[in-house]
Design a protein around this motif. Sequence first.
Motif, short mmCIF file in Angstrom:
data_model
loop_
_atom_site.label_atom_id
_atom_site.label_comp_id
_atom_site.label_asym_id
_atom_site.label_seq_id
_atom_site.Cartn_x
_atom_site.Cartn_y
_atom_site.Cartn_z
N VAL A 1 34.41 35.75 34.38
CA VAL A 1 35.06 35.07 35.51
C VAL A 1 34.03 34.12 36.11
O VAL A 1 32.99 34.54 36.60
N GLU A 2 34.32 32.82 36.03
CA GLU A 2 33.40 31.83 36.59
C GLU A 2 34.19 30.76 37.32
O GLU A 2 35.39 30.59 37.09
N GLY A 3 33.51 30.07 38.22
CA GLY A 3 34.19 29.06 39.00
C GLY A 3 35.11 29.63 40.05
O GLY A 3 35.92 28.91 40.65
N GLY A 4 35.05 30.95 40.27
CA GLY A 4 35.82 31.55 41.36
C GLY A 4 37.15 32.13 40.97
O GLY A 4 37.82 32.74 41.82
N SER A 5 37.58 31.97 39.70
CA SER A 5 38.89 32.52 39.34
C SER A 5 38.96 32.71 37.83
O SER A 5 38.10 32.23 37.08
N GLY A 6 40.00 33.40 37.37
CA GLY A 6 40.18 33.62 35.95
C GLY A 6 41.38 34.50 35.68
O GLY A 6 41.97 35.08 36.60
N THR A 7 41.76 34.60 34.41
CA THR A 7 42.84 35.49 33.99
C THR A 7 42.41 36.25 32.75
O THR A 7 41.48 35.85 32.05
N LEU A 8 43.10 37.35 32.48
CA LEU A 8 42.79 38.18 31.32
C LEU A 8 44.03 38.96 30.92
O LEU A 8 44.69 39.57 31.77
N GLU A 9 44.33 38.95 29.64
CA GLU A 9 45.47 39.71 29.12
C GLU A 9 44.97 41.03 28.55
O GLU A 9 44.08 41.06 27.70
N VAL A 10 45.54 42.13 29.04
CA VAL A 10 45.05 43.47 28.70
C VAL A 10 46.15 44.24 27.98
O VAL A 10 47.27 44.35 28.50
N PRO A 11 45.89 44.79 26.79
CA PRO A 11 46.89 45.62 26.12
C PRO A 11 47.20 46.87 26.94
O PRO A 11 46.30 47.50 27.50
N GLY A 12 48.46 47.24 27.02
CA GLY A 12 48.85 48.46 27.70
C GLY A 12 49.61 48.20 28.98
O GLY A 12 49.49 47.14 29.60
N CYS A 13 50.42 49.17 29.38
CA CYS A 13 51.25 49.05 30.58
C CYS A 13 50.90 50.06 31.65
O CYS A 13 51.56 50.13 32.68
N GLY A 14 49.87 50.84 31.41
CA GLY A 14 49.49 51.83 32.41
C GLY A 14 48.64 51.19 33.49
O GLY A 14 48.49 49.97 33.56
N PRO A 15 48.02 52.01 34.33
CA PRO A 15 47.12 51.46 35.34
C PRO A 15 45.93 50.80 34.66
O PRO A 15 45.28 51.41 33.80
N VAL A 16 45.65 49.56 34.98
CA VAL A 16 44.54 48.83 34.36
C VAL A 16 43.32 48.93 35.26
O VAL A 16 43.38 48.63 36.45
N VAL A 17 42.22 49.36 34.67
CA VAL A 17 40.95 49.45 35.41
C VAL A 17 40.12 48.22 35.10
O VAL A 17 39.84 47.92 33.94
N VAL A 18 39.75 47.50 36.13
CA VAL A 18 38.80 46.41 36.00
C VAL A 18 37.40 47.01 36.18
O VAL A 18 37.21 47.91 36.99
N ASN A 19 36.46 46.50 35.41
CA ASN A 19 35.12 47.11 35.32
C ASN A 19 35.19 48.45 34.59
O ASN A 19 34.54 49.43 34.97
N ALA A 20 36.00 48.50 33.55
CA ALA A 20 36.11 49.71 32.74
C ALA A 20 34.74 50.07 32.16
O ALA A 20 34.02 49.22 31.64
N GLY A 21 34.38 51.34 32.27
CA GLY A 21 33.06 51.79 31.84
C GLY A 21 31.99 51.57 32.89
O GLY A 21 30.87 52.06 32.76
N GLN A 22 32.32 50.83 33.95
CA GLN A 22 31.47 50.66 35.14
C GLN A 22 30.09 50.06 34.83
O GLN A 22 29.10 50.44 35.42
N THR A 23 30.07 49.09 33.91
CA THR A 23 28.80 48.43 33.64
C THR A 23 28.59 47.21 34.54
O THR A 23 27.47 46.70 34.62
N GLY A 24 29.63 46.72 35.19
CA GLY A 24 29.52 45.51 35.99
C GLY A 24 28.98 45.75 37.38
O GLY A 24 29.19 46.81 37.98
N TYR A 25 28.29 44.73 37.91
CA TYR A 25 27.79 44.80 39.28
C TYR A 25 28.69 43.94 40.16
O TYR A 25 28.41 42.77 40.43
#
Length: 882
Positions: free
Chosen positions: A542-566
Amino acid sequence: MRRILVSAVAIALAAASATVAAAPADSTADVRTSTTTTTQLPRNVLPVHYDVAITPQAQSLSLAGQATITLDVLEATPSITLNAIDMVFSSARLTPDSGKGKALTPKVGVDAQAQTATFTFDKPLAPGRYRLALDYTGKIGTQANGLFAIDYDTQDGRKRALFTQFENSDARRMIPSWDEPSHKATFTLTATVPTGEMVVSNMPAANTQDLGNGTTRVSFAQSPKMSTYLLFFSVGDFERAATQAEGVEVGVVAQRGKIDQARFAMESSAAVLREYNDYFGTKFPLPKLDNVASPGGSQFFSAMENWGAIFTFEHTLLLDPSISTQSDKQRVFSVAAHEIAHQWFGDLVTMSWWDDLWLNEGFATWMASRTTQKLHPEWNTGLGAVNSREGAMGRDAVATTHPVVQHVETVEQASQAFDAITYQKGSAVIHMLEGYVGADAWREGVRNYMKTHAYGNTVSDDLWRQIQSASGKPMLDIAHDFTLQPGIPMLSVAASACNAGKTTLTFTQGEFTKDRPGKEPLRWRVPVIAQSPGGEAVRTIVEGGSGTLEVPGCGPVVVNAGQTGYYRTLYAPSQFAQIRTGFTRLDAIDQLGVMNDVWALGLAGLQSPADYLDLVKATPRDADPQIWGDIAGSLHSLDEYYEGDAKRQARFRTFAIAQLSPVLARIGWDEKAGEADPVKVLRTELIDTLGALGDRKVIDEARRRYAANEMPAGLRKTVLAVVARHADAATWEKLHAAAQAEKTPLVKDELYQLLSSTQDAALAGKALELALTDEPGATNSAGMIRAVSRLHPDLAFDFAIAHREQLDTKVDSTSRSRYYPGLADRSLDPAMVGKIRDYASSHVAEGSRRAADTAAANVTYRIQVRQDRLPALDAWLAKHGS
């Protein structure tokens, strides 16, 4: 694996022929070629080698020293200036290194404020190599700065040992020196000490001579090229045990009679050394690696990575069978792994100046976490990376934060650089970047960095260039975003309705702050990993302040999956509802990450703080023990915000106890055969928290076990903590008598901490008065006052300020500017903000007030939470009850 106990003489004789790998002649980071390295000393003269002989007088706390320093004069100069504190020079002579030419006797001038000594000559010195011979006397301290003494009780009476602590700028207290990290040189050290006492330094002893007058002279082999702050010396009534690991003698040194308590540290160190030899691709270059245990403590550090001779206080190295817990065991391993990582990141390759301290501390923190998880998977410590990140974010979210790479001008600023940004944020950024470039590419880059810069000094970009080259990925901009500017990205996330088995996420990047709601956000390039339970993890930047991402699956989607991001993740309400409903389907590490985001965002007013209580209710009783340990800590913290409002606090405690009690009932008070190690840790956390919440069942059971002396080692500290917290005057006096009678320093120190942990204000006042006496030991007093501050911050701060001159002698100098403000951290009194600022303006240099400003900001934030967030929790509790 061979383990041996050896005497001081045997150590010396066995090491007489020890050698060390020489520094490569073409070291690329040699300070001589640098024009950008920060310095507080003139650049025209640089050290090559120190030949030092010391005679410490432990009883009189004095030091006699002789130093012959081989140095290079790079340009004509009339004077030589180096660092020195509290030294008196009786003679000084300069001779050409060739031995030809007249000896010169300079005038000596000492600048106490600048911490320098200047040697001025009648006419300018010509460029060339010289030897500066100095005779001097110095002081031995009673706090952990420079060369210091520790007094401790044993069954045979009171004893005194000497140790050194030179980081960040205290080698100048024992050796006149160029006391800056980029001024690397080699060292030979000789010490004249009482016969029969063991002497330890970075290198093995090369020669030992009994002088026949009750003293022995021990000379150590020449060290590799290293920074002054890594030099080490210690002498005392010690024992040593050792084993072998890939040609290196790995040892532990402890007070006589306690060496068996260090064996886990020794075995762990050998295992870690093997792992690091492989990981770094460069073998540990010294012939031995000791870990030296000291009684007492410091407000600045627990352990220090002196090359080949790590120093560690007993509470972080020894495992006493009468009191040590599973958490203590894991801490011993983790700290050893951290300090041994420094043998490469910090010792072999050293930051050029304190601006890049994170290259040492952030990497060692990350390496210890990685290695603990790899070598002890049964501890399941992988979730600890989330808690470490939270420690950094708590500091990074206020206006007084700073970049990972920070500007340091003074010694005091360097001391303040040892904080959560340097350690935990540095570690979190490494974790994120390793995830971005891949573990194999990251390791290859690190190996190349070690080979390229061995025995030299670096800046952060030296590491980034090697990682980028090895990975082939454009990571330099990301690294700069997260290390050259402060703060925390916040991704606001909205999700489309699931279509054809996929969910589209939309990101808007802001900035998470606790005290600047209208702040214009900085911009980061943020690596994102998103995943629905059981689905494929997908990545984007995600750069420039915005972005999109297509994620397989219809359940609850976790952003920062695996918790490696700061970064923080703020979900849209509908998306958060999905996560709450499907919470049990998430991996444990993502459960913890989501809970920590919701906690922080709720208290900052960016979503309802009651959302956190919803997640607590959604957590099953058999969730990962570390999830419940984190919940216990958070509920304890919330309880503190209610302090002073008995009715509202009682309602909150009813809820909190109702959540935690069934978990404790499930695992029980007593350890079971085959029980997982994380469960042992959780047991102590639950008992401690429930005791703090006033749970009568827990308090009564702790008192019963204390009275009946039914306290197995794994629970002893926890039971005593509950008893001490709720102690009446008679119980407090009983604990005091036990502390006075105790002859084991590790246990004695713990008892004095417990005396300072009572919720009764009058008894807390007695602990404060006791702390200023000689009874607890010189290095324990400051810790007792800090312990009082956890429950009585206003009382402790006011007492410390009222007795500041007396207390200053009991706080290591590297800690003072942050020690006093830190006592006030938990205050909820608006007047405390002014008190902190008054202290700083009167006693801290203007450019070194970051710790005080941060403490004031934390108090302001706590008051805001109490005023603005607790009503939402009250409303939730009224609706949902327990």
